[in-house]
Design a protein around this motif. Structure first.
Motif, PDB file in Angstrom:
ATOM      1  N   HIS A 158      -0.041  14.713  -6.727  1.00 59.60           N
ATOM      2  CA  HIS A 158       0.715  14.020  -5.680  1.00 59.60           C
ATOM      3  C   HIS A 158       0.939  12.529  -5.975  1.00 59.60           C
ATOM      4  CE1 HIS A 158       0.433  17.570  -3.160  1.00 59.60           C
ATOM      5  NE2 HIS A 158      -0.889  17.567  -3.260  1.00 59.60           N
ATOM      6  N   ALA A 159       0.349  12.018  -7.044  1.00 52.47           N
ATOM      7  CA  ALA A 159       0.432  10.575  -7.331  1.00 52.47           C
ATOM      8  C   ALA A 159       1.868  10.149  -7.618  1.00 52.47           C
ATOM      9  CB  ALA A 159      -0.471  10.226  -8.510  1.00 52.47           C
ATOM     10  N   GLN A 160       2.255   9.003  -7.063  1.00 56.51           N
ATOM     11  CA  GLN A 160       3.581   8.407  -7.290  1.00 56.51           C
ATOM     12  C   GLN A 160       3.381   7.132  -8.116  1.00 56.51           C
ATOM     13  OE1 GLN A 160       6.547   9.937  -6.056  1.00 56.51           O
ATOM     14  NE2 GLN A 160       5.028  11.563  -5.760  1.00 56.51           N
ATOM     15  N   TRP A 161       3.594   7.227  -9.409  1.00 55.81           N
ATOM     16  CA  TRP A 161       3.223   6.150 -10.327  1.00 55.81           C
ATOM     17  C   TRP A 161       4.079   4.897 -10.179  1.00 55.81           C
ATOM     18  CZ3 TRP A 161      -1.030   5.462 -13.131  1.00 55.81           C
ATOM     19  CH2 TRP A 161      -1.896   6.548 -13.243  1.00 55.81           C
ATOM     20  N   LYS A 162       5.294   5.018  -9.674  1.00 57.43           N
ATOM     21  CA  LYS A 162       6.134   3.814  -9.555  1.00 57.43           C
ATOM     22  C   LYS A 162       5.519   2.799  -8.588  1.00 57.43           C
ATOM     23  CE  LYS A 162       9.271   5.714  -6.022  1.00 57.43           C
ATOM     24  NZ  LYS A 162      10.687   5.994  -5.691  1.00 57.43           N
ATOM     25  N   TYR A 163       4.796   3.297  -7.573  1.00 56.37           N
ATOM     26  CA  TYR A 163       4.149   2.391  -6.628  1.00 56.37           C
ATOM     27  C   TYR A 163       2.886   1.773  -7.238  1.00 56.37           C
ATOM     28  CZ  TYR A 163       7.312   4.641  -3.362  1.00 56.37           C
ATOM     29  OH  TYR A 163       8.439   5.121  -2.749  1.00 56.37           O
ATOM     30  N   ILE A 164       2.194   2.543  -8.060  1.00 57.69           N
ATOM     31  CA  ILE A 164       1.018   2.004  -8.755  1.00 57.69           C
ATOM     32  C   ILE A 164       1.441   0.899  -9.721  1.00 57.69           C
ATOM     33  CG2 ILE A 164      -0.858   2.543 -10.355  1.00 57.69           C
ATOM     34  CD1 ILE A 164      -0.885   5.367  -9.177  1.00 57.69           C
ATOM     35  N   VAL A 165       2.513   1.141 -10.469  1.00 59.16           N
ATOM     36  CA  VAL A 165       3.014   0.158 -11.436  1.00 59.16           C
ATOM     37  C   VAL A 165       3.440  -1.129 -10.739  1.00 59.16           C
ATOM     38  CG1 VAL A 165       4.871  -0.318 -13.086  1.00 59.16           C
ATOM     39  CG2 VAL A 165       3.681   1.885 -13.147  1.00 59.16           C
ATOM     40  N   ALA A 166       4.016  -1.010  -9.548  1.00 54.41           N
ATOM     41  CA  ALA A 166       4.470  -2.198  -8.811  1.00 54.41           C
ATOM     42  C   ALA A 166       3.303  -2.978  -8.213  1.00 54.41           C
ATOM     43  CB  ALA A 166       5.437  -1.774  -7.706  1.00 54.41           C
TER      44      ALA A 166
END
Length: 251
Positions: A73-81
């Motif tokens: 379920h992880a959304q990596w674009k938010y982690i990167v930001a």
């Protein structure tokens, strides 16, 4: 010092610590906003400064379980930001943590968190589907999260605000937060070991004995998350975050 030998630790301290480990498990399973409870319990059990080094390895264990369960379920674009700003905050927190007056820290964090929760509530009342896109939003919230995670393991309030603002559904919220904090808490370990010296072989031995509490908390937390409806989950996180801000102020 209370952590010099584990036989010296009282039954009361062990009870508080196991309860804190259980709460960590529930939190990592997705019941966000209750981190202040485990921070407070560990501080009561072992003292404020000593407890910071005890908590971080436990958080890493909880994060590992959460990553395994919610990875898809992880959304990596938010982690990167968010992650670079959080790392910046950790570096700032490492530098100022020893000299920052505790009262100033508590008041500042509580005011900022409560103010942002009120803003999020107003946002929800508008029923707007827009999300903040300016880099300054992620920059401010991320930096504050980094500072608070280093000084008091209290970044959850700020990350909750960010992911709620991004309007992430329940499972995406949990999976994204799991990876973010798994990375961040591992990044914090060397600072606690080599600079603050709050993680030692003795504290790691205590951590090992507290792992069953985390596992039990994860099991209970996963079951709770499954029965909580999507819209209620969002409101619950806002309420728990606000309550956490008050507890920071008065603990």
């Amino acid at each position: 010092m209370i952590l010099s030998t584990t036989p010296d630790i009282t039954i009361t301290a062990w009870t508080l610590a196991l309860t804190a480990a259980f709460v960590i498990g529930i939190s990592k399973a997705g019941i966000k906003g209750i981190a202040i409870i485990n921070v407070t319990l560990m501080a009561l059990a072992f003292g404020a400064k000593e407890s910071t080094g005890l908590i971080v390895p436990l958080l890493v264990v909880g994060d590992a379980f959460a990553v395994i369960y919610y990875n898809r379920h992880a959304q990596w674009k938010y982690i990167v930001a968010f992650l670079p700003w959080m790392i910046l905050g950790i570096l700032i927190g490492t530098a100022i943590g020893k000299d920052l007056p505790e009262k100033t820290f508590k008041i500042s964090m509580s005011v900022i968190i409560l103010g942002t929760v009120i803003m999020m509530y107003w946002w929800d009342r508008k029923k707007s589907k827009n999300v903040p896109t300016h880099w300054a939003f992620a920059g401010f919230i991320g930096t504050m999260a980094g500072i608070t995670t280093m000084i008091g393991n209290l970044a959850g309030a700020f990350s909750n605000i960010y992911f709620l603002a991004m309007r992430l559904p329940k499972n995406e919220f949990i999976g994204t937060a799991a990876w973010l904090f798994f990375i961040v808490n591992i990044f914090k370990l060397p600072f606690h070991i080599f600079i603050w010296k709050t993680i030692t072989p003795e504290t790691l031995l205590i951590n090992l004995k507290l792992v069953p509490g985390i596992v039990l908390g994860i099991i209970v937390g996963v079951r709770l998350v499954k029965i909580i409806k999507e819209q209620f989950y969002r409101k619950m996180i806002l309420v728990l975050t606000a309550v956490g801000a008050f507890l920071i102020l008065f603990r």
